[in-house]
Design a protein around this motif. Structure first.
Motif, PDB file in Angstrom:
ATOM      1  N   PHE A 221      -9.867  -2.508 -13.967  1.00 48.63           N
ATOM      2  CA  PHE A 221      -9.384  -1.617 -15.024  1.00 48.63           C
ATOM      3  C   PHE A 221      -9.479  -2.288 -16.392  1.00 48.63           C
ATOM      4  O   PHE A 221      -9.921  -1.683 -17.377  1.00 48.63           O
ATOM      5  N   LEU A 222      -9.084  -3.567 -16.472  1.00 49.64           N
ATOM      6  CA  LEU A 222      -9.029  -4.252 -17.757  1.00 49.64           C
ATOM      7  C   LEU A 222     -10.394  -4.554 -18.347  1.00 49.64           C
ATOM      8  O   LEU A 222     -10.505  -4.771 -19.564  1.00 49.64           O
ATOM      9  N   VAL A 223     -11.447  -4.585 -17.530  1.00 47.78           N
ATOM     10  CA  VAL A 223     -12.784  -4.873 -18.069  1.00 47.78           C
ATOM     11  C   VAL A 223     -13.583  -3.604 -18.332  1.00 47.78           C
ATOM     12  O   VAL A 223     -14.671  -3.676 -18.913  1.00 47.78           O
ATOM     13  N   GLN A 224     -13.061  -2.446 -17.945  1.00 50.68           N
ATOM     14  CA  GLN A 224     -13.766  -1.197 -18.171  1.00 50.68           C
ATOM     15  C   GLN A 224     -13.346  -0.573 -19.499  1.00 50.68           C
ATOM     16  O   GLN A 224     -12.275  -0.855 -20.035  1.00 50.68           O
ATOM     17  N   GLU A 225     -14.177   0.350 -19.991  1.00 53.70           N
ATOM     18  CA  GLU A 225     -13.891   1.007 -21.260  1.00 53.70           C
ATOM     19  C   GLU A 225     -12.668   1.912 -21.199  1.00 53.70           C
ATOM     20  O   GLU A 225     -12.089   2.244 -22.230  1.00 53.70           O
ATOM     21  N   ARG A 226     -12.270   2.310 -20.008  1.00 52.44           N
ATOM     22  CA  ARG A 226     -11.088   3.172 -19.922  1.00 52.44           C
ATOM     23  C   ARG A 226      -9.814   2.433 -20.314  1.00 52.44           C
ATOM     24  O   ARG A 226      -8.767   3.054 -20.493  1.00 52.44           O
ATOM     25  N   SER A 227      -9.881   1.098 -20.457  1.00 58.23           N
ATOM     26  CA  SER A 227      -8.735   0.330 -20.968  1.00 58.23           C
ATOM     27  C   SER A 227      -9.011  -0.149 -22.389  1.00 58.23           C
ATOM     28  O   SER A 227      -8.516  -1.193 -22.803  1.00 58.23           O
ATOM     29  N   SER A 228      -9.796   0.610 -23.138  1.00 57.84           N
ATOM     30  CA  SER A 228     -10.285   0.172 -24.441  1.00 57.84           C
ATOM     31  C   SER A 228      -9.196  -0.116 -25.462  1.00 57.84           C
ATOM     32  O   SER A 228      -9.428  -0.825 -26.437  1.00 57.84           O
ATOM     33  N   TYR A 229      -7.989   0.416 -25.272  1.00 57.83           N
ATOM     34  CA  TYR A 229      -6.903   0.179 -26.231  1.00 57.83           C
ATOM     35  C   TYR A 229      -5.931  -0.893 -25.734  1.00 57.83           C
ATOM     36  O   TYR A 229      -4.884  -1.108 -26.342  1.00 57.83           O
ATOM     37  N   VAL A 230      -6.288  -1.551 -24.660  1.00 61.01           N
ATOM     38  CA  VAL A 230      -5.448  -2.617 -24.107  1.00 61.01           C
ATOM     39  C   VAL A 230      -6.023  -3.954 -24.550  1.00 61.01           C
ATOM     40  O   VAL A 230      -7.143  -4.319 -24.172  1.00 61.01           O
ATOM     41  N   ASN A 231      -5.275  -4.691 -25.345  1.00 61.63           N
ATOM     42  CA  ASN A 231      -5.733  -5.974 -25.850  1.00 61.63           C
ATOM     43  C   ASN A 231      -4.514  -6.861 -26.112  1.00 61.63           C
ATOM     44  O   ASN A 231      -3.533  -6.422 -26.716  1.00 61.63           O
ATOM     45  N   GLY A 232      -4.568  -8.094 -25.632  1.00 66.74           N
ATOM     46  CA  GLY A 232      -3.453  -9.026 -25.821  1.00 66.74           C
ATOM     47  C   GLY A 232      -2.294  -8.797 -24.874  1.00 66.74           C
ATOM     48  O   GLY A 232      -1.210  -9.329 -25.083  1.00 66.74           O
ATOM     49  N   ALA A 233      -2.523  -8.025 -23.819  1.00 68.98           N
ATOM     50  CA  ALA A 233      -1.462  -7.733 -22.853  1.00 68.98           C
ATOM     51  C   ALA A 233      -1.542  -8.691 -21.668  1.00 68.98           C
ATOM     52  O   ALA A 233      -2.626  -9.106 -21.262  1.00 68.98           O
ATOM     53  N   VAL A 234      -0.386  -9.030 -21.128  1.00 68.16           N
ATOM     54  CA  VAL A 234      -0.314  -9.749 -19.856  1.00 68.16           C
ATOM     55  C   VAL A 234       0.358  -8.796 -18.878  1.00 68.16           C
ATOM     56  O   VAL A 234       1.557  -8.542 -18.970  1.00 68.16           O
ATOM     57  N   VAL A 235      -0.440  -8.248 -17.971  1.00 70.39           N
ATOM     58  CA  VAL A 235       0.038  -7.217 -17.053  1.00 70.39           C
ATOM     59  C   VAL A 235       0.693  -7.874 -15.842  1.00 70.39           C
ATOM     60  O   VAL A 235       0.075  -8.703 -15.163  1.00 70.39           O
ATOM     61  N   SER A 236       1.929  -7.510 -15.562  1.00 74.14           N
ATOM     62  CA  SER A 236       2.639  -8.043 -14.396  1.00 74.14           C
ATOM     63  C   SER A 236       2.222  -7.267 -13.147  1.00 74.14           C
ATOM     64  O   SER A 236       2.361  -6.046 -13.099  1.00 74.14           O
TER      65      SER A 236
END
Length: 247
Positions: A221-236
């Protein structure tokens, strides 16, 4: 067309556990995977498994505790679009029982190697205007215990670097995120599972240990464009930590 078609991904520590699941998942979705590890036999087996599923991969051996070897790995991987810093070492020992060499190895593999790889590969991503970096951390970075201080410190540093890199490279089209993984069923956790099966299955609200594929799905999910607004997050990704109430 698979979402990652035309992308090249470097996955460190890819020959077992979470890294292997990540490499397989990215390849399934079209990425060409540079498989990193130290065991050539396991590396060849994974490359073959990816090929059998219609994907493309190649293996590069490197010792991430050796700075020169990390530089060689970066040069060999060359122009990658995706970097997954997954490789790690851990020794759950007390501080008095942790040698200086052990402490240095934790920082070298868990913190310095990702730093070197980002330093070497992010400029190329920036030049091309896109890229995704995922750092696999651990809940040990924030949940303290009587043992494992060196490991927790090395992962806490990686999470701090994740936020710095997201700021440093975000304007150039590169997203940098992390995953704070809870206990996962891997070769490294098998001894703990065997010794404490009930305890390991009660570490979170789900009442079970995680599977490598569950971490791999979040990486995907984090490397695909559908997560394009996710940056600097550490997902638990830990199944929901339990609160230990007094009494």
């Amino acid at each position: 067309m698979p979402a990652l078609t035309g992308k090249i991904a470097l996955v460190t520590g890819a020959t077992a556990g979470i890294g292997r699941a990540v490499a397989l998942r990215l390849a399934e979705h079209g990425a060409e995977v540079v498989v990193h590890g130290r065991d050539a036999r396991r590396g060849a087996e994974l490359v073959s498994a990816i090929a059998d599923r219609g994907g493309r991969a190649r293996f590069v051996a490197a010792d991430l505790a050796n700075a020169e070897d990390v530089e060689r790995l970066a040069a060999d991987a060359s122009e990658v679009d995706i970097l997954v810093n997954n490789a790690g070492v851990y020794e759950f020992t007390s501080t008095p029982d942790t040698s200086a060499d052990s402490f240095d190895r934790h920082l070298a593999v868990n913190t310095r190697a990702p730093f070197q790889l980002v330093a070497a590969l992010a400029p190329g991503m920036a030049k091309r205007g896109h890229g995704a970096i995922v750092n696999v951390s651990s809940t040990a970075a924030g949940s303290v215990a009587p043992v494992g201080a060196a490991y927790g410190a090395s992962k806490a540093a990686l999470e701090t670097l994740t936020r710095y890199w997201a700021t440093e490279f975000g304007g150039a089209g590169i997203r940098v995120n992390g995953i704070a993984s809870g206990p996962v069923r891997t070769p490294g956790t098998q001894p703990l599972l065997a010794a404490h099966p009930d305890a390991m299955n009660q570490v979170n609200a789900r009442g079970r240990i995680g599977e490598p594929e569950e971490i791999a799905d979040v990486v995907l999910f984090l490397v695909q464009e559908r997560s394009s607004y996710v940056n600097g997050a550490v997902v638990s990704v830990h199944g929901g930590e339990r609160s230990l109430l007094p009494g």
